[in-house]
Design a protein around this motif. Sequence first.
Motif, PDB file in Angstrom:
ATOM      1  N   HIS A  67      17.237 -18.375   8.539  1.00  0.00           N
ATOM      2  CA  HIS A  67      16.094 -19.251   9.020  1.00  0.00           C
ATOM      3  C   HIS A  67      15.260 -19.161   8.931  1.00  0.00           C
ATOM      4  CE1 HIS A  67      20.288 -22.203  10.016  1.00  0.00           C
ATOM      5  NE2 HIS A  67      20.886 -20.647  11.026  1.00  0.00           N
ATOM      6  N   LEU A  68      13.454 -19.472   8.951  1.00  0.00           N
ATOM      7  CA  LEU A  68      12.409 -19.112   8.725  1.00  0.00           C
ATOM      8  C   LEU A  68      11.851 -20.396   9.823  1.00  0.00           C
ATOM      9  CD1 LEU A  68      11.996 -17.722   5.007  1.00  0.00           C
ATOM     10  CD2 LEU A  68      12.213 -16.548   7.049  1.00  0.00           C
ATOM     11  N   ALA A  69      10.664 -19.628  10.283  1.00  0.00           N
ATOM     12  CA  ALA A  69       9.664 -20.482  11.174  1.00  0.00           C
ATOM     13  C   ALA A  69       8.776 -20.835  10.016  1.00  0.00           C
ATOM     14  CB  ALA A  69       8.824 -19.471  12.474  1.00  0.00           C
ATOM     15  N   MET A  70       8.366 -22.551  10.812  1.00  0.00           N
ATOM     16  CA  MET A  70       7.140 -22.508   9.417  1.00  0.00           C
ATOM     17  C   MET A  70       5.908 -22.244  10.381  1.00  0.00           C
ATOM     18  SD  MET A  70       7.471 -26.326   8.092  1.00  0.00           S
ATOM     19  CE  MET A  70       9.651 -26.655   7.692  1.00  0.00           C
ATOM     20  N   THR A  71       4.975 -22.044  10.209  1.00  0.00           N
ATOM     21  CA  THR A  71       4.033 -21.344  11.051  1.00  0.00           C
ATOM     22  C   THR A  71       2.389 -21.695  10.522  1.00  0.00           C
ATOM     23  OG1 THR A  71       3.499 -19.169  10.669  1.00  0.00           O
ATOM     24  CG2 THR A  71       4.839 -19.761  12.359  1.00  0.00           C
ATOM     25  N   ASP A  72       1.360 -22.502  11.466  1.00  0.00           N
ATOM     26  CA  ASP A  72       0.522 -22.960  10.680  1.00  0.00           C
ATOM     27  C   ASP A  72      -0.645 -21.708  10.766  1.00  0.00           C
ATOM     28  OD1 ASP A  72      -0.300 -22.658  13.301  1.00  0.00           O
ATOM     29  OD2 ASP A  72      -1.122 -24.945  13.531  1.00  0.00           O
ATOM     30  N   ALA A  73      -1.811 -21.805  10.504  1.00  0.00           N
ATOM     31  CA  ALA A  73      -2.989 -20.688   9.803  1.00  0.00           C
ATOM     32  C   ALA A  73      -3.157 -20.125  11.676  1.00  0.00           C
ATOM     33  CB  ALA A  73      -4.333 -21.875   9.667  1.00  0.00           C
ATOM     34  N   ASP A  74      -2.985 -20.641  12.088  1.00  0.00           N
ATOM     35  CA  ASP A  74      -2.956 -20.529  13.836  1.00  0.00           C
ATOM     36  C   ASP A  74      -1.578 -19.627  14.677  1.00  0.00           C
ATOM     37  OD1 ASP A  74      -5.972 -21.602  14.140  1.00  0.00           O
ATOM     38  OD2 ASP A  74      -5.065 -23.513  14.870  1.00  0.00           O
ATOM     39  N   GLY A  75      -1.231 -19.214  13.031  1.00  0.00           N
ATOM     40  CA  GLY A  75       0.594 -18.614  14.002  1.00  0.00           C
ATOM     41  C   GLY A  75       1.159 -19.568  15.093  1.00  0.00           C
ATOM     42  N   LEU A  76       1.055 -21.109  15.354  1.00  0.00           N
ATOM     43  CA  LEU A  76       1.655 -21.583  15.711  1.00  0.00           C
ATOM     44  C   LEU A  76       3.473 -22.208  14.737  1.00  0.00           C
ATOM     45  CD1 LEU A  76       1.683 -22.910  18.361  1.00  0.00           C
ATOM     46  CD2 LEU A  76       0.760 -25.267  17.364  1.00  0.00           C
ATOM     47  N   ILE A  77       3.644 -21.818  15.479  1.00  0.00           N
ATOM     48  CA  ILE A  77       5.208 -23.352  15.107  1.00  0.00           C
ATOM     49  C   ILE A  77       5.154 -24.153  14.816  1.00  0.00           C
ATOM     50  CG2 ILE A  77       7.657 -23.375  15.052  1.00  0.00           C
ATOM     51  CD1 ILE A  77       7.896 -20.336  16.212  1.00  0.00           C
ATOM     52  N   VAL A  78       5.481 -25.172  13.503  1.00  0.00           N
ATOM     53  CA  VAL A  78       5.172 -26.648  13.542  1.00  0.00           C
ATOM     54  C   VAL A  78       6.776 -27.698  12.914  1.00  0.00           C
ATOM     55  CG1 VAL A  78       2.791 -26.253  13.444  1.00  0.00           C
ATOM     56  CG2 VAL A  78       4.375 -25.821  11.520  1.00  0.00           C
ATOM     57  N   GLY A  79       7.645 -25.760  12.253  1.00  0.00           N
ATOM     58  CA  GLY A  79       8.503 -26.690  11.625  1.00  0.00           C
ATOM     59  C   GLY A  79       9.569 -25.360  11.595  1.00  0.00           C
ATOM     60  N   ALA A  80      10.961 -25.697  10.607  1.00  0.00           N
ATOM     61  CA  ALA A  80      11.700 -24.632  11.096  1.00  0.00           C
ATOM     62  C   ALA A  80      12.458 -25.128   9.792  1.00  0.00           C
ATOM     63  CB  ALA A  80      12.996 -24.815  11.360  1.00  0.00           C
ATOM     64  N   ILE A  81      12.769 -24.188   8.206  1.00  0.00           N
ATOM     65  CA  ILE A  81      13.505 -24.318   7.571  1.00  0.00           C
ATOM     66  C   ILE A  81      14.751 -23.087   7.164  1.00  0.00           C
ATOM     67  CG2 ILE A  81      11.957 -22.576   5.890  1.00  0.00           C
ATOM     68  CD1 ILE A  81      11.885 -24.365   3.448  1.00  0.00           C
ATOM     69  N   SER A  82      15.471 -23.624   6.304  1.00  0.00           N
ATOM     70  CA  SER A  82      16.705 -22.547   6.402  1.00  0.00           C
ATOM     71  C   SER A  82      16.840 -22.748   5.173  1.00  0.00           C
ATOM     72  CB  SER A  82      17.378 -23.312   6.911  1.00  0.00           C
ATOM     73  OG  SER A  82      17.100 -23.390   8.821  1.00  0.00           O
TER      74      SER A  82
END
Length: 359
Positions: A67-82
């Motif tokens: 399980h991985l976090a999707m983070t944007d350029a600011d490091g904010l979690i915007v989604g998850a992918i597995s």
Amino acid sequence: MFDLDVNIATERLTLRPFGPRDTPRIRSIVKSGVRFLPPGAPAKTSGIAQWLSRGVHELSRSGQGVHLAMTDADGLIVGAISLFKTSWSTRTTEVGYGVHPYYRGRGFATEAVRGLTRWAFETAGLRRIDLTANLDNLASLRVAHKAGFTWEGVLRDAVMEVDGPHDLVIFGLLRDDSRSPADSVPRAELRTPRLLLRPHTLADVPHLAATCADPLTQAQAGVPRDYTEAHAVAYIDHVERMRTRGAGVGWTGEVSETGRYAVNVDLRDLDWDNRTAEVGYMTAPWARGHGYAGEAVAAIARWMFEQQGFARIQLRAVVGNVASQRVAEKAGFLREGVARAGLGGEDLVVYSLIPADLP
């Protein structure tokens, strides 16, 4: 086994493991009640610490996925992918994902899927990745298509949800597959002297339903009897699924000056090897006799020839449907003959248009 410290960079995202540093963001997500985190994510804030320290990593420790976090350029979690259901003996796995509702529609899911599947092939050494999506989840179908997956089939009533059973589409991606999406006609707006031709929207539902319920349409087109708005919604969804598969595409034609619904046009049976297709159309009762259907069909055919490289478009009309034959001829189609019992026992006049026929 999967690397527990995997870190995948894409154009706008970083895919990385969840950890204690994510506590404030996960707390905010859990409190908001939005659903996109991986299965097993806590429903209450009291479970966050245990989940981030152990629960979210159990899949990796078992060797069955990650399980991985999707983070944007600011490091904010915007989604998850597995990745999950991994078989190291057959070197196969399945991918799943979720995006925070606020960040949907920005292409993050497609970007993350492409990044993770590339890593799975090139670094983890896998050879096949599955992706499943509900047949009525058009957004997920588009993600699979844009990420290069091949539509392989539909499992009927395969998943049970609150509103009942749903069909499930099976997609597959092989290590040696092209990373480009399968051929499909893009969603495009076209303009004619009097019309705007645009993709269908739900605002078209009442107009489409009224057109299909009209006695003349019922008599001359193969539409369901007692046509309702539910049929119209299903048709619009069907057309978009066909577009995603590369099998068709549709447009609504509205009068440019007034925005009034005038005509529906669709292309079906797209053959990308030979670049051929068939066109069909229905005119709103009020708009009949104004030449809107012929104008729309001619514009779409020209665009398919000049922008999509198609070589032939076929049009078939019931022998007794003189108005439809008139539309074909005004759009520049040439009559080729009659297909006996071509549709439901009815004889059909066959017309065609090729680029050389264009003025």
